[in-house]
Design a protein around this motif. Structure first.
Motif, PDB file in Angstrom:
ATOM      1  N   THR B  40       3.960 -14.855   5.217  1.00  0.00           N
ATOM      2  CA  THR B  40       3.562 -14.427   6.402  1.00  0.00           C
ATOM      3  C   THR B  40       4.081 -13.098   6.664  1.00  0.00           C
ATOM      4  O   THR B  40       3.281 -12.075   7.073  1.00  0.00           O
ATOM      5  CB  THR B  40       3.737 -15.207   7.583  1.00  0.00           C
ATOM      6  OG1 THR B  40       4.958 -15.351   7.614  1.00  0.00           O
ATOM      7  CG2 THR B  40       2.717 -16.489   7.718  1.00  0.00           C
ATOM      8  N   GLN B  91      -9.293 -13.143   7.843  1.00  0.00           N
ATOM      9  CA  GLN B  91     -10.061 -14.686   8.210  1.00  0.00           C
ATOM     10  C   GLN B  91     -10.977 -15.000   7.097  1.00  0.00           C
ATOM     11  O   GLN B  91     -11.029 -16.059   6.876  1.00  0.00           O
ATOM     12  CB  GLN B  91     -10.668 -14.432   9.589  1.00  0.00           C
ATOM     13  CG  GLN B  91      -9.998 -14.659  10.919  1.00  0.00           C
ATOM     14  CD  GLN B  91     -10.870 -14.491  11.982  1.00  0.00           C
ATOM     15  OE1 GLN B  91     -12.116 -14.562  11.856  1.00  0.00           O
ATOM     16  NE2 GLN B  91     -10.004 -14.230  13.189  1.00  0.00           N
ATOM     17  N   PRO B  95      -7.587 -17.474   4.999  1.00  0.00           N
ATOM     18  CA  PRO B  95      -7.512 -18.144   6.451  1.00  0.00           C
ATOM     19  C   PRO B  95      -6.527 -19.025   6.506  1.00  0.00           C
ATOM     20  O   PRO B  95      -6.079 -18.988   7.957  1.00  0.00           O
ATOM     21  CB  PRO B  95      -8.779 -19.154   5.834  1.00  0.00           C
ATOM     22  CG  PRO B  95      -9.015 -19.360   4.486  1.00  0.00           C
ATOM     23  CD  PRO B  95      -8.414 -17.800   3.903  1.00  0.00           C
ATOM     24  N   ASP B  96      -5.634 -19.459   5.606  1.00  0.00           N
ATOM     25  CA  ASP B  96      -4.492 -20.230   5.990  1.00  0.00           C
ATOM     26  C   ASP B  96      -3.476 -19.306   6.604  1.00  0.00           C
ATOM     27  O   ASP B  96      -2.947 -19.371   7.865  1.00  0.00           O
ATOM     28  CB  ASP B  96      -3.885 -20.902   4.689  1.00  0.00           C
ATOM     29  CG  ASP B  96      -4.821 -22.000   4.228  1.00  0.00           C
ATOM     30  OD1 ASP B  96      -5.366 -22.559   5.140  1.00  0.00           O
ATOM     31  OD2 ASP B  96      -4.754 -22.286   3.055  1.00  0.00           O
ATOM     32  N   ILE B  97      -3.248 -18.088   5.891  1.00  0.00           N
ATOM     33  CA  ILE B  97      -2.153 -17.187   6.674  1.00  0.00           C
ATOM     34  C   ILE B  97      -2.757 -16.559   7.994  1.00  0.00           C
ATOM     35  O   ILE B  97      -1.940 -16.476   8.829  1.00  0.00           O
ATOM     36  CB  ILE B  97      -1.770 -16.006   5.615  1.00  0.00           C
ATOM     37  CG1 ILE B  97      -0.985 -16.754   4.313  1.00  0.00           C
ATOM     38  CG2 ILE B  97      -1.042 -14.916   5.991  1.00  0.00           C
ATOM     39  CD1 ILE B  97      -0.820 -15.784   3.477  1.00  0.00           C
ATOM     40  N   ARG B  99      -4.266 -18.259  10.038  1.00  0.00           N
ATOM     41  CA  ARG B  99      -4.103 -19.173  10.983  1.00  0.00           C
ATOM     42  C   ARG B  99      -2.583 -19.251  11.307  1.00  0.00           C
ATOM     43  O   ARG B  99      -2.172 -19.245  12.594  1.00  0.00           O
ATOM     44  CB  ARG B  99      -4.435 -20.429  10.643  1.00  0.00           C
ATOM     45  CG  ARG B  99      -5.160 -21.361  11.852  1.00  0.00           C
ATOM     46  CD  ARG B  99      -5.779 -22.578  11.165  1.00  0.00           C
ATOM     47  NE  ARG B  99      -6.954 -22.317  10.438  1.00  0.00           N
ATOM     48  CZ  ARG B  99      -7.251 -22.524   9.203  1.00  0.00           C
ATOM     49  NH1 ARG B  99      -6.378 -23.411   8.462  1.00  0.00           N
ATOM     50  NH2 ARG B  99      -8.290 -22.238   8.313  1.00  0.00           N
ATOM     51  N   ALA B 100      -1.696 -19.156  10.563  1.00  0.00           N
ATOM     52  CA  ALA B 100      -0.461 -19.021  10.497  1.00  0.00           C
ATOM     53  C   ALA B 100       0.086 -17.770  11.686  1.00  0.00           C
ATOM     54  O   ALA B 100       1.110 -18.007  12.291  1.00  0.00           O
ATOM     55  CB  ALA B 100       0.387 -18.946   9.375  1.00  0.00           C
TER      56      ALA B 100
END
Lengths: 204, 222
Positions: B40, B91, B95-97, B99-100
């Motif tokens: 991140t 996004q 997508p995972d990062i 959201r983090a």
């Protein structure tokens, strides 16, 4: 009613803006050298957050949310990507308006913290209040309470830090730690204290 | 040749001696919030550097056409538009990062570092030096972010980029993770210590004492 009350406490203490979410740290550190300035900043923050979060909620639900234009025959229209620009515009306008109202009707209050008001436009905690409101799907009443609660939490934290820093004025710190360095360490210690609120919330 | 050396100086002096985070106290919010893992931190660094460089360039190109009274609004709108683009890209592809990082990508808009550079430098200088300066600031910011992210992920989870580096005690290794490293307070402590370290190496950055204690009676007598 209890839901709103606990939301207020959560926003103020468990999810404290500067200490657990790292928001609004620039002004938090810069204006915490004198308690008077810190209290002024805290009051201004609470006022602006309490106004802008519900206002942005109305704008988001009425204009930007997916499906908000269904009444106009455009149910597929999703303008939520515009929310950043809309929120920043609302915040800038609200801050300007608040300043003009205070100047006109309460000149004493305006003189007390007039300097900090324009600064609040670019305060990340204020924009974050609106973004969290969208992310967590608050209702209008909830967003009002959330705005006031996070503003109060910010005010408490900044007043406490200012009080501690004034006390440290006579402490003989190593040269490199003076000012910014010790402010970070103090904030860390306060953050440890506020972490215990999270434990209380988890225990319930 | 002289001009190229000048650019190099503009680019590198932001890394330690003029670091935006530890010296100018700009952009701390995101620096602390996203450093629980190296991935991140890296995403945030790249996003901020891109937004910073492009917005500084754009503001610099149109600097003669912005009326002074509304320049803040113009700058914020430019920055916000770039942030929206970055947010949509993240996004779509990560997508995972995304959201983090939660709201912190959107908060690049109000990152004081971006507005500070456009306000202090881009408004008065032609595009090329401005973009070099902005890129250097982005690198300085990234340096601090990656350092904090590395330390926190290494000691908090025993991993770097999600790959196990220190074998955990749970899985038969020897390392017990310090979960404090993943919580908010450790970020403040680490950054405070980092500031201390940099200012000890470069004493000229230390702040002057705000108060000098009144002299005691014995000192006055001497």
């Amino acid at each position: 009613m209890t839901g709103l009350g606990s939301l207020f406490l959560t926003a103020a203490f468990v999810d404290n803006m500067p200490l657990t979410l790292f928001l609004g740290l620039c002004t938090f550190l810069a204006l915490s050298k004198r308690p008077e300035a810190a209290v002024g900043l805290g009051v201004a923050m609470t006022g602006v957050l309490g106004v802008t979060v519900p206002l942005n909620h109305l704008i988001y639900q009425g204009l930007l949310a997916p499906g908000a234009w269904a009444w106009a025959g455009m149910p597929d229209l999703d303008l939520s990507y515009l929310s950043l620009i809309a929120f920043i515009g609302v915040i800038a306008a609200a801050v300007q308006l608040l300043e003009m109202i205070l100047d006109r009707f309460f000149p004493a209050i305006h003189a007390a913290f007039g300097v900090f008001l324009p600064l609040l436009t670019v305060q990340c905690a204020i924009l974050a209040g609106s973004l969290f409101m969208v992310e967590r799907d608050y209702t209008l009443a909830q967003s009002l309470v959330f705005g006031l609660g996070s503003g109060t939490g910010f005010a408490v934290a900044v007043a406490m830090l200012a009080a501690i820093r004034t006390r440290l004025a006579y402490a003989d710190l190593p040269a490199g730690l003076r000012g910014l360095g010790i402010a970070f360490v103090l904030t860390g210690l306060m953050s440890l204290g506020f972490a215990s609120f999270a434990q209380m919330a988890a225990a319930q | 040749m002289a001009r190229r050396i000048d650019y190099w100086g503009v680019l590198t002096r932001q890394l330690i001696s003029q670091n935006p985070v530890t010296l100018q106290i700009l952009g701390i919010c995101s620096a602390l919030a996203v450093t629980t893992s190296l991935a991140t931190a890296l995403t945030m660094s790249v996003s901020l550097t891109v937004v910073l460089t492009l917005s500084a360039g754009i503001v610099s190109v149109i600097r003669h056409h912005i009326p002074d009274s509304i320049r803040l609004i113009v700058q914020i709108v430019i920055v916000a538009s770039l942030v929206i683009v970055i947010d949509q890209v993240l996004q779509a592809y990560l997508p995972d990062i995304s959201r983090a990082l939660s709201v912190y990508v959107g908060l690049i808009t109000t990152n004081c570092l971006v507005l500070g550079r456009t306000e202090a430098f881009a408004r008065h200088n032609p595009p090329l030096p401005t973009m070099v300066d902005a890129f250097g600031n982005g690198l300085g910011y990234s340096f601090i972010l990656l350092l904090l992210g590395g330390i926190r992920e290494l000691f908090g989870k025993g991993e770097l980029f999600g790959i196990e580096v220190l074998p955990l005690a749970d899985a038969g290794g020897w390392f017990t993770p310090l979960s404090l490293m993943l919580l908010a307070p450790s970020a403040f402590f680490l950054l405070g210590l980092l500031v201390w370290a940099i200012r000890s190496l470069r004493p000229e950055q230390a702040e002057a004492p705000e108060y000098s204690p009144p002299r005691t009676a014995t000192e006055a007598a001497e």
